[in-house]
Design a protein around this motif. Structure first.
Motif, PDB file in Angstrom:
ATOM      1  N   VAL A 244       0.855  -1.185   0.000  1.00  0.00           N
ATOM      2  CA  VAL A 244       0.000   0.000   0.000  1.00  0.00           C
ATOM      3  C   VAL A 244       0.893   1.239   0.000  1.00  0.00           C
ATOM      4  N   ILE A 245       0.380   2.318  -0.535  1.00  0.00           N
ATOM      5  CA  ILE A 245       1.181   3.533  -0.699  1.00  0.00           C
ATOM      6  C   ILE A 245       1.738   4.033   0.623  1.00  0.00           C
ATOM      7  N   ASN A 246       0.916   4.058   1.669  1.00  0.00           N
ATOM      8  CA  ASN A 246       1.368   4.619   2.941  1.00  0.00           C
ATOM      9  C   ASN A 246       2.498   3.813   3.570  1.00  0.00           C
ATOM     10  N   SER A 247       2.578   2.518   3.262  1.00  0.00           N
ATOM     11  CA  SER A 247       3.632   1.694   3.844  1.00  0.00           C
ATOM     12  C   SER A 247       4.865   1.602   2.951  1.00  0.00           C
ATOM     13  N   MET A 248       4.941   2.446   1.940  1.00  0.00           N
ATOM     14  CA  MET A 248       6.185   2.564   1.174  1.00  0.00           C
ATOM     15  C   MET A 248       7.242   3.356   1.945  1.00  0.00           C
ATOM     16  N   ALA A 249       6.820   4.102   2.951  1.00  0.00           N
ATOM     17  CA  ALA A 249       7.730   5.018   3.649  1.00  0.00           C
ATOM     18  C   ALA A 249       9.029   4.377   4.126  1.00  0.00           C
ATOM     19  N   PRO A 250       9.020   3.204   4.780  1.00  0.00           N
ATOM     20  CA  PRO A 250      10.297   2.658   5.270  1.00  0.00           C
ATOM     21  C   PRO A 250      11.295   2.330   4.165  1.00  0.00           C
ATOM     22  N   PHE A 251      10.794   2.065   2.953  1.00  0.00           N
ATOM     23  CA  PHE A 251      11.711   1.746   1.859  1.00  0.00           C
ATOM     24  C   PHE A 251      12.638   2.916   1.524  1.00  0.00           C
ATOM     25  N   ALA A 252      12.294   4.115   1.962  1.00  0.00           N
ATOM     26  CA  ALA A 252      13.108   5.291   1.638  1.00  0.00           C
ATOM     27  C   ALA A 252      14.510   5.214   2.223  1.00  0.00           C
ATOM     28  N   ILE A 253      14.736   4.333   3.202  1.00  0.00           N
ATOM     29  CA  ILE A 253      16.096   4.183   3.744  1.00  0.00           C
ATOM     30  C   ILE A 253      16.883   3.097   3.028  1.00  0.00           C
ATOM     31  N   TYR A 254      16.228   2.304   2.174  1.00  0.00           N
ATOM     32  CA  TYR A 254      16.898   1.173   1.538  1.00  0.00           C
ATOM     33  C   TYR A 254      18.035   1.585   0.599  1.00  0.00           C
ATOM     34  N   PRO A 255      17.875   2.630  -0.225  1.00  0.00           N
ATOM     35  CA  PRO A 255      19.004   3.014  -1.087  1.00  0.00           C
ATOM     36  C   PRO A 255      20.281   3.308  -0.302  1.00  0.00           C
ATOM     37  N   GLN A 256      20.156   4.047   0.799  1.00  0.00           N
ATOM     38  CA  GLN A 256      21.342   4.351   1.592  1.00  0.00           C
ATOM     39  C   GLN A 256      21.870   3.107   2.291  1.00  0.00           C
ATOM     40  N   LEU A 257      20.992   2.213   2.720  1.00  0.00           N
ATOM     41  CA  LEU A 257      21.447   0.971   3.343  1.00  0.00           C
ATOM     42  C   LEU A 257      22.193   0.097   2.343  1.00  0.00           C
ATOM     43  N   PHE A 258      21.762   0.104   1.089  1.00  0.00           N
ATOM     44  CA  PHE A 258      22.501  -0.652   0.069  1.00  0.00           C
ATOM     45  C   PHE A 258      23.899  -0.070  -0.121  1.00  0.00           C
ATOM     46  N   ARG A 259      23.997   1.261  -0.190  1.00  0.00           N
ATOM     47  CA  ARG A 259      25.316   1.883  -0.352  1.00  0.00           C
ATOM     48  C   ARG A 259      26.215   1.564   0.847  1.00  0.00           C
ATOM     49  N   TYR A 260      25.622   1.483   2.014  1.00  0.00           N
ATOM     50  CA  TYR A 260      26.403   1.278   3.239  1.00  0.00           C
ATOM     51  C   TYR A 260      26.815  -0.176   3.422  1.00  0.00           C
ATOM     52  N   THR A 261      25.906  -1.103   3.108  1.00  0.00           N
ATOM     53  CA  THR A 261      26.179  -2.522   3.378  1.00  0.00           C
ATOM     54  C   THR A 261      26.601  -3.321   2.146  1.00  0.00           C
ATOM     55  N   SER A 262      26.296  -2.813   0.950  1.00  0.00           N
ATOM     56  CA  SER A 262      26.507  -3.553  -0.311  1.00  0.00           C
ATOM     57  C   SER A 262      25.677  -4.832  -0.365  1.00  0.00           C
ATOM     58  N   ASP A 263      24.658  -4.932   0.467  1.00  0.00           N
ATOM     59  CA  ASP A 263      23.780  -6.097   0.488  1.00  0.00           C
ATOM     60  C   ASP A 263      22.760  -5.961  -0.633  1.00  0.00           C
ATOM     61  N   ALA A 264      22.794  -6.868  -1.608  1.00  0.00           N
ATOM     62  CA  ALA A 264      21.912  -6.787  -2.769  1.00  0.00           C
ATOM     63  C   ALA A 264      20.442  -6.872  -2.384  1.00  0.00           C
ATOM     64  N   TYR A 265      20.151  -7.409  -1.215  1.00  0.00           N
ATOM     65  CA  TYR A 265      18.763  -7.486  -0.762  1.00  0.00           C
ATOM     66  C   TYR A 265      18.118  -6.109  -0.765  1.00  0.00           C
ATOM     67  N   PHE A 266      18.829  -5.100  -0.285  1.00  0.00           N
ATOM     68  CA  PHE A 266      18.251  -3.759  -0.202  1.00  0.00           C
ATOM     69  C   PHE A 266      17.978  -3.195  -1.593  1.00  0.00           C
ATOM     70  N   PHE A 267      18.876  -3.440  -2.518  1.00  0.00           N
ATOM     71  CA  PHE A 267      18.684  -2.971  -3.894  1.00  0.00           C
ATOM     72  C   PHE A 267      17.508  -3.691  -4.533  1.00  0.00           C
ATOM     73  N   ASP A 268      17.503  -5.006  -4.475  1.00  0.00           N
ATOM     74  CA  ASP A 268      16.475  -5.790  -5.153  1.00  0.00           C
ATOM     75  C   ASP A 268      15.091  -5.540  -4.575  1.00  0.00           C
ATOM     76  N   THR A 269      14.996  -5.446  -3.254  1.00  0.00           N
ATOM     77  CA  THR A 269      13.699  -5.224  -2.621  1.00  0.00           C
ATOM     78  C   THR A 269      13.169  -3.828  -2.943  1.00  0.00           C
ATOM     79  N   ALA A 270      14.060  -2.848  -2.970  1.00  0.00           N
ATOM     80  CA  ALA A 270      13.647  -1.490  -3.319  1.00  0.00           C
ATOM     81  C   ALA A 270      13.129  -1.438  -4.756  1.00  0.00           C
ATOM     82  N   VAL A 271      13.788  -2.114  -5.666  1.00  0.00           N
ATOM     83  CA  VAL A 271      13.347  -2.122  -7.065  1.00  0.00           C
ATOM     84  C   VAL A 271      11.973  -2.788  -7.190  1.00  0.00           C
TER      85      VAL A 271
END
Length: 347
Positions: free
Chosen positions: A79-106
């Protein structure tokens, strides 16, 4: 930026607010960080902003741990309102290099582009996790809860289609929600009835856009152009908001009703947006006087434990303007978060 408080007090207050967010708050949904919805979403977005302005490594480590603990909940977010937490995923991918954050965000971004419900104008319909629907309704909240994530995903992936949609949603929300006379925003728009429902110019609704626009614009730089008209409309919005600011630096919960109670979270969000807009060169530096006055007032709303007072509870588009003044105040993650974001601008 000039500080209106001793410089050392603002970092101390920010730390208190942040640490209060991490404490266990049994049976308090509005303070529950370990869930997946817009409330913790605002919380983690704010914590990321605090990290980016303070540079404290333990903060980003805390966010990475939070995301790891909530992987299963993220998979169910549709749902649109629960997209909010995904906004930290791009930075978490840059920080951890964990592909999970990239793939889940996409995956989440592609759902927004291709499947998320839209109104007849093409705006994201405001959908929520609760068992209630708002058919063909556009809410200002969506700009912060969903469009910000889409803009950050555009920057992460370099995919212009995410950026173009983020810019389009900004333009649509401003066009549908902005009052032509005062230039401030109505809380929502009903596409079926073609009206603003109660026509409440709710302060926190304005805050989601006031702070969301400069955050989104900064992410879209180099990805897709932002129209001069959109920046002009945003500037008019901020000018309109400043006209309704109280002498003490806060805004009433419905800004055109000076007799309504002053509301902390919306005030903090508006002031944070002004500070960010000035820092980015979107807004004139003279507007910082407004943000400075709000900062001074907000500091008085933080107690010795870091709890922020004067925050109105969760508020859908209500039937009457008067109903907004009856919403009770209590501690919330979004109140803590918007205050933390404001304090972070002055670190």
């Amino acid at each position: 930026m000039e500080h209106i408080e001793p410089q050392e007090s603002i970092p101390a207050k920010a730390r208190l607010v942040y640490e209060y967010m991490l404490k266990p708050h049994a049976n308090k949904w509005a303070m529950g960080l370990d869930q997946w919805d817009w409330v913790p979403g605002v919380g983690v977005i704010a914590i990321l902003s605090y990290y980016e302005r303070s540079g404290r490594k333990e903060i980003i480590d805390q966010l990475a741990a939070w995301a790891e603990n909530n992987r299963d909940k993220a998979e169910r977010a549709k749902v649109i309102n629960s997209m909010a937490p995904f906004a930290i995923y791009p930075q978490l991918f840059r920080y951890t290099s964990d592909a999970y954050f990239f793939d889940t965000a996409v995956k989440a971004g592609d759902w927004m582009l291709n499947e998320a419900p839209r109104t007849r104008e093409g705006a994201f319909e405001h959908t929520v996790t609760e068992n209630v629907g708002f058919p063909e309704q556009v809410w200002a909240d969506t700009v912060f809860m969903a469009v910000l994530f889409l803009a950050r995903l555009a920057k992460l992936t370099g995919r212009a289609e995410y950026g173009r949609e983020a810019a389009r949603q900004l333009e649509l929300h401003l066009r549908l929600l902005q009052d032509k006379d005062t230039h401030v925003l109505f809380h929502g728009w009903n596409c079926i009835a073609a009206n603003h429902m109660s026509s409440a110019r709710w302060t926190r609704a304005n805050a989601w856009v006031a702070v969301g626009v400069p955050m989104i614009v900064s992410e879209l730089e180099g990805i897709c152009p932002i129209s001069e008209e959109m920046i002009r409309q945003y500037t008019l919005l901020i000018e309109g908001l400043i006209r309704y600011q109280r002498e003490d630096g806060l805004w009433p919960t419905v800004m055109v009703r000076s007799d309504f109670y002053p509301e902390t979270s919306g005030s903090a969000g508006i002031a944070c947006g002004i500070a960010q807009g000035v820092r980015q060169g979107i807004l004139d530096r003279s507007m910082m006087e407004s943000a400075d006055r709000t900062l001074k007032a907000i500091l008085q709303k933080i107690d010795a434990n870091g709890e922020v007072s004067g925050v109105s509870g969760g508020t859908p588009v209500l039937d009457t303007v008067e109903a907004y003044n009856a919403i009770p105040c209590h501690p919330t993650l979004y109140g803590q978060g918007l205050v933390l974001m404001l304090l972070s601008e002055f670190l």
